[in-house]
Write a protein that holds these residues in place. Structure first.
Motif, PDB file in Angstrom:
ATOM      1  N   SER A   1       0.849  -2.417   7.668  1.00  0.00           N
ATOM      2  CA  SER A   1       0.273  -2.687   6.364  1.00  0.00           C
ATOM      3  C   SER A   1      -1.085  -2.057   6.044  1.00  0.00           C
ATOM      4  O   SER A   1      -1.960  -2.732   5.525  1.00  0.00           O
ATOM      5  CB  SER A   1       0.242  -4.196   6.086  1.00  0.00           C
ATOM      6  OG  SER A   1      -0.997  -4.759   6.320  1.00  0.00           O
TER       7      SER A   1
ATOM      8  N   SER B   1       2.791   2.077  -3.763  1.00  0.00           N
ATOM      9  CA  SER B   1       3.298   0.925  -4.519  1.00  0.00           C
ATOM     10  C   SER B   1       3.015  -0.312  -3.708  1.00  0.00           C
ATOM     11  O   SER B   1       2.581  -0.221  -2.565  1.00  0.00           O
ATOM     12  CB  SER B   1       4.790   1.069  -4.776  1.00  0.00           C
ATOM     13  OG  SER B   1       5.455   1.170  -3.535  1.00  0.00           O
ATOM     14  N   ARG B   2       3.276  -1.481  -4.277  1.00  0.00           N
ATOM     15  CA  ARG B   2       3.047  -2.707  -3.530  1.00  0.00           C
ATOM     16  C   ARG B   2       4.199  -2.957  -2.565  1.00  0.00           C
ATOM     17  O   ARG B   2       5.151  -2.205  -2.537  1.00  0.00           O
ATOM     18  CB  ARG B   2       2.857  -3.861  -4.507  1.00  0.00           C
ATOM     19  CG  ARG B   2       1.597  -3.670  -5.318  1.00  0.00           C
ATOM     20  CD  ARG B   2       1.076  -4.943  -5.915  1.00  0.00           C
ATOM     21  NE  ARG B   2      -0.006  -4.599  -6.844  1.00  0.00           N
ATOM     22  CZ  ARG B   2       0.216  -4.169  -8.087  1.00  0.00           C
ATOM     23  NH1 ARG B   2       1.451  -4.061  -8.558  1.00  0.00           N
ATOM     24  NH2 ARG B   2      -0.808  -3.850  -8.864  1.00  0.00           N
ATOM     25  N   VAL B   3       4.101  -4.001  -1.777  1.00  0.00           N
ATOM     26  CA  VAL B   3       5.035  -4.273  -0.671  1.00  0.00           C
ATOM     27  C   VAL B   3       6.473  -4.411  -1.173  1.00  0.00           C
ATOM     28  O   VAL B   3       6.669  -5.112  -2.168  1.00  0.00           O
ATOM     29  CB  VAL B   3       4.623  -5.577   0.041  1.00  0.00           C
ATOM     30  CG1 VAL B   3       5.390  -5.739   1.340  1.00  0.00           C
ATOM     31  CG2 VAL B   3       3.110  -5.587   0.293  1.00  0.00           C
TER      32      VAL B   3
ATOM     33  N   TYR C   1       5.606   5.627   0.188  1.00  0.00           N
ATOM     34  CA  TYR C   1       4.519   6.451   0.732  1.00  0.00           C
ATOM     35  C   TYR C   1       4.669   7.923   0.400  1.00  0.00           C
ATOM     36  O   TYR C   1       5.786   8.432   0.325  1.00  0.00           O
ATOM     37  CB  TYR C   1       4.485   6.371   2.271  1.00  0.00           C
ATOM     38  CG  TYR C   1       3.991   5.063   2.796  1.00  0.00           C
ATOM     39  CD1 TYR C   1       2.623   4.827   2.943  1.00  0.00           C
ATOM     40  CD2 TYR C   1       4.885   4.059   3.151  1.00  0.00           C
ATOM     41  CE1 TYR C   1       2.168   3.606   3.423  1.00  0.00           C
ATOM     42  CE2 TYR C   1       4.437   2.843   3.628  1.00  0.00           C
ATOM     43  CZ  TYR C   1       3.073   2.618   3.764  1.00  0.00           C
ATOM     44  OH  TYR C   1       2.630   1.425   4.234  1.00  0.00           O
TER      45      TYR C   1
ATOM     46  N   ARG D   1      -3.646   8.810  -4.824  1.00  0.00           N
ATOM     47  CA  ARG D   1      -3.099   7.456  -4.829  1.00  0.00           C
ATOM     48  C   ARG D   1      -3.365   6.758  -6.164  1.00  0.00           C
ATOM     49  O   ARG D   1      -2.462   6.188  -6.789  1.00  0.00           O
ATOM     50  CB  ARG D   1      -3.713   6.634  -3.696  1.00  0.00           C
ATOM     51  CG  ARG D   1      -3.071   5.271  -3.512  1.00  0.00           C
ATOM     52  CD  ARG D   1      -3.643   4.585  -2.297  1.00  0.00           C
ATOM     53  NE  ARG D   1      -4.826   3.819  -2.650  1.00  0.00           N
ATOM     54  CZ  ARG D   1      -4.800   2.509  -2.866  1.00  0.00           C
ATOM     55  NH1 ARG D   1      -3.673   1.835  -2.740  1.00  0.00           N
ATOM     56  NH2 ARG D   1      -5.895   1.882  -3.197  1.00  0.00           N
TER      57      ARG D   1
ATOM     58  N   PRO E   1      -0.225   5.185   0.428  1.00  0.00           N
ATOM     59  CA  PRO E   1       0.679   4.152  -0.079  1.00  0.00           C
ATOM     60  C   PRO E   1       0.660   4.185  -1.604  1.00  0.00           C
ATOM     61  O   PRO E   1      -0.404   4.289  -2.206  1.00  0.00           O
ATOM     62  CB  PRO E   1       0.079   2.848   0.451  1.00  0.00           C
ATOM     63  CG  PRO E   1      -1.332   3.149   0.770  1.00  0.00           C
ATOM     64  CD  PRO E   1      -1.478   4.630   0.953  1.00  0.00           C
TER      65      PRO E   1
ATOM     66  N   ASN F   1       4.531   0.122   6.868  1.00  0.00           N
ATOM     67  CA  ASN F   1       4.643  -1.099   6.077  1.00  0.00           C
ATOM     68  C   ASN F   1       4.297  -2.339   6.898  1.00  0.00           C
ATOM     69  O   ASN F   1       3.585  -3.224   6.432  1.00  0.00           O
ATOM     70  CB  ASN F   1       6.060  -1.240   5.520  1.00  0.00           C
ATOM     71  CG  ASN F   1       6.106  -0.820   4.062  1.00  0.00           C
ATOM     72  OD1 ASN F   1       5.323  -1.309   3.258  1.00  0.00           O
ATOM     73  ND2 ASN F   1       7.001   0.095   3.736  1.00  0.00           N
TER      74      ASN F   1
ATOM     75  N   SER G   1      -3.075  -0.620   3.486  1.00  0.00           N
ATOM     76  CA  SER G   1      -2.849  -0.551   2.049  1.00  0.00           C
ATOM     77  C   SER G   1      -3.683   0.566   1.435  1.00  0.00           C
ATOM     78  O   SER G   1      -3.685   0.770   0.235  1.00  0.00           O
ATOM     79  CB  SER G   1      -3.203  -1.885   1.405  1.00  0.00           C
ATOM     80  OG  SER G   1      -4.548  -2.166   1.695  1.00  0.00           O
ATOM     81  N   ARG G   2      -4.432   1.242   2.289  1.00  0.00           N
ATOM     82  CA  ARG G   2      -5.239   2.351   1.785  1.00  0.00           C
ATOM     83  C   ARG G   2      -4.770   3.637   2.429  1.00  0.00           C
ATOM     84  O   ARG G   2      -3.892   3.630   3.280  1.00  0.00           O
ATOM     85  CB  ARG G   2      -6.714   2.119   2.118  1.00  0.00           C
ATOM     86  CG  ARG G   2      -7.246   0.786   1.663  1.00  0.00           C
ATOM     87  CD  ARG G   2      -8.754   0.771   1.722  1.00  0.00           C
ATOM     88  NE  ARG G   2      -9.294   1.807   0.867  1.00  0.00           N
ATOM     89  CZ  ARG G   2      -9.698   1.605  -0.378  1.00  0.00           C
ATOM     90  NH1 ARG G   2      -9.631   0.408  -0.923  1.00  0.00           N
ATOM     91  NH2 ARG G   2     -10.180   2.598  -1.100  1.00  0.00           N
TER      92      ARG G   2
ATOM     93  N   ARG H   1       5.980  -0.970   0.642  1.00  0.00           N
ATOM     94  CA  ARG H   1       5.342   0.188   0.045  1.00  0.00           C
ATOM     95  C   ARG H   1       6.163   1.456   0.133  1.00  0.00           C
ATOM     96  O   ARG H   1       6.840   1.697   1.108  1.00  0.00           O
ATOM     97  CB  ARG H   1       4.001   0.439   0.733  1.00  0.00           C
ATOM     98  CG  ARG H   1       3.017  -0.642   0.428  1.00  0.00           C
ATOM     99  CD  ARG H   1       1.654  -0.277   0.956  1.00  0.00           C
ATOM    100  NE  ARG H   1       0.831  -1.461   0.846  1.00  0.00           N
ATOM    101  CZ  ARG H   1       0.731  -2.364   1.816  1.00  0.00           C
ATOM    102  NH1 ARG H   1       1.371  -2.184   2.940  1.00  0.00           N
ATOM    103  NH2 ARG H   1      -0.001  -3.425   1.642  1.00  0.00           N
TER     104      ARG H   1
END
Ligand code: BLA
Length: 509
Positions: free
Chosen positions: A388, A421-423, A427, A490, A419, A385, A390-391, A425
């Motif tokens: 970060s 979900s959004r922050v 996993y 994902r 990942p 996280n 995001s992929r 995240r």
């Protein structure tokens, strides 16, 4: 690309394999400048010319050979510029001596002519033989059977005792994925060998020159005259057919109790995908015609493989999309599956190879199979996280991404993280075991080869210890294809999660 850090393995990469200044004793070699003046000649050429090598040096090649041979060579020279080499079979090079098969090519400014006795025993229609072999392969349904049929056919035409398909992994190590042997010959099928067994410059050379024969591991080599010095640079034998083989590799073959070896490069999308590797228990030199046919077969095999692999990856993409759809439908019907690591591993099993799955969701870790500890999975999720990504992110050495994971580096050496979900995240983490302990390494690394004491050089198999240090704590790397499956999963999960959170906000409203 594979980076050796161990000094002893760098030595393998530096072995000057194309400039050893020696050829194998089944052939002769003559190198000449553009006015036919002979500048280098192999020590053994008296057998082929009836003239001592010292006497040939500095004279013109055309004065020693027959009219017909010269005529043939001249004709082929015209097209040499656009080919890597030309071959002329069964020619009378010198009156009164047996016929020879010739191979001619340019190396820089020098014309190199090599020759060997024509073998008349196995007169074959090479072209029709290769045509039939390739035709048989087009009919084979599965890729496994495609490889198996190929090795069986090569065994039959070359008369070697063991024929293998050796496939390189992205890190340069390799695996015997198909094999055909004569009765009583040990099997190497399924065994893996370290990258250093076929060092980098050898792999590069095998891409440029797709065929090599080592006709007799025990035979003495033949030197080129005059010896290289300040005026005479070592001759580059990259494209030669009789190039003597590096002594390190000869030692390796002796340790394996191989008497002769032949290998044909398998080139897919301009990369060295693997080798068709053949062993004989004793010396073996198939005729030049037969070797030429095998080489042609290798080229056809490579093209057929390339098109099969391309078809295979289209099919794979298709299955990845189907998998993603299945995941969406099932989770949509039962949200608790979102936290079921075992279910997820079962779902993805035949698409994406992994030994353990962890789901980190809403601050909790759900584990299945070979994973780091719960505590470390949570700290790993925090770490990811903060970093970060995001992929989808992959590593074949998790401990270098998150040090605490070194505790479980044998169980969970590599990771693919998704990942979802959004922050902050959540996993999905897929783990792979350490490869070193996972796979069957060939050549009995536990039993070192007898020492080649005469030099400091690292000897084949003792190199295994050095290689093992290099790959300890590493998993099989995740491929681009794995990464794309991860992406598909994902996308699917984000879609269901959005659905649920829409549902949740509906309720709140
Ligand atoms: C070359 N090593 C090779 C080749 C093979 C292998 C196939 C190509 C030459 C040939 O056709 O024989 C390795 N052979 C194998 C493997 C299997 C097999 C893995 O049958 C498995 C079944 N080798 C070492 C170390 C060094 C090394 C430690 O193990 C370096 C110090 C070197 N291997 C080495 C070199 C060559 C080679 C220098 C090039 C030989 C040449 O073309 O001159």
């Amino acid at each position: 690309g594979y980076e050796y850090t161990d000094a002893s393995l760098i030595v393998c990469d530096r072995e000057p394999i194309t400039r050893l200044e020696e050829i194998q004793n089944f052939a002769f070699l003559v190198a000449m400048s553009n006015d036919w003046t002979i500048v280098r000649v192999s020590e053994n050429c008296e057998t082929f010319f009836n003239v001592k090598p010292e006497k040939l040096l500095g004279t013109r090649f055309d004065t020693w050979v027959s009219e017909t041979a010269l005529h043939d060579i001249r004709n082929r020279m015209a097209i040499l510029a656009s080919t890597t080499g030309e071959r002329i079979f069964d020619v009378k090079l010198v009156q009164g001596l047996p016929n020879v098969d010739l191979s001619i090519h340019f190396q820089g400014d020098l014309l190199i002519v090599e020759g060997e006795r024509t073998q008349k025993t196995e007169r074959v229609e090479a072209a029709s033989m290769v045509r039939a072999m390739a035709a048989r392969l087009t009919k084979v349904p599965s890729i496994e059977k495609f490889h198996r049929d190929a090795v069986r056919q090569v065994l039959a035409i070359t008369g070697f005792d063991r024929v293998m398909i050796y496939r390189f992994d992205t890190d340069g190590h390799g695996e015997v994925i198909a094999e055909s042997t004569r009765a009583g010959v040990d099997s190497f099928l399924g065994l893996h060998y370290p990258a250093s067994d076929i060092p980098r410059q050898a792999r590069e050379l095998y891409l440029r020159n797709p065929f090599r024969i080592i006709a007799d591991v025990a035979a003495p080599t033949v030197a080129l005259l005059p010896p290289a010095d300040a005026v005479t640079p070592p001759l580059d034998l990259s494209m030669s057919i009789s190039r003597a083989v590096s002594p390190v590799h000869i030692e390796y073959l002796r340790n394996m109790e191989v008497g002769a070896s032949l290998s044909i490069s398998i080139v897919v999308e301009e990369k060295l995908w693997g080798l068709i590797a053949c062993h004989a228990n004793g010396p073996r030199l198939p005729s030049f015609i037969m070797r030429t046919a095998s080489e042609l077969f290798g080229a056809m095999y490579s093209m057929m493989l390339e098109s099969r692999l391309r078809r295979g990856s289209e099919e794979h993409e298709h299955r990845a999309r189907a998998l993603a759809d299945r995941v969406i439908t099932m989770i949509a019907g039962d949200e608790s599956l979102m936290e079921d690591a075992q279910w997820l591993q079962d779902m993805t099993r035949d698409m994406l190879d992994c030994d353990g799955v962890a789901i980190y969701r809403r601050g909790k870790a759900h584990l299945h199979g070979a994973t780091p500890s719960e505590h470390n999975v949570i700290s790993l999720a925090h770490h990811l996280n903060a970093a970060s990504p995001s992929r989808v992110f992959t590593t074949d050495k998790l401990a270098s991404v998150h040090a605490p994971c070194s505790e479980t580096a044998d169980r969970a050496a590599g990771m693919l993280s998704i990942p979802i979900s959004r922050v902050p995240r959540d996993y999905i983490l897929l783990f792979r075991r350490e490869r070193l302990s996972e796979i069957r390494w060939g050549g009995n690394p536990a039993k070192p080869a007898e020492a080649g004491t005469e030099s400091e050089r690292i000897s084949p198999r003792k190199s295994f210890a050095a290689f093992a240090e290099l790959v300890r704590g590493k998993s099989n790397p995740f491929s681009d294809r794995d990464q794309r499956i991860g992406e598909a999963i994902r996308q699917a999960l984000i879609e269901v999660i959005l659905r649920y959170s829409d549902g949740a906000s509906d309720e709140r409203r």
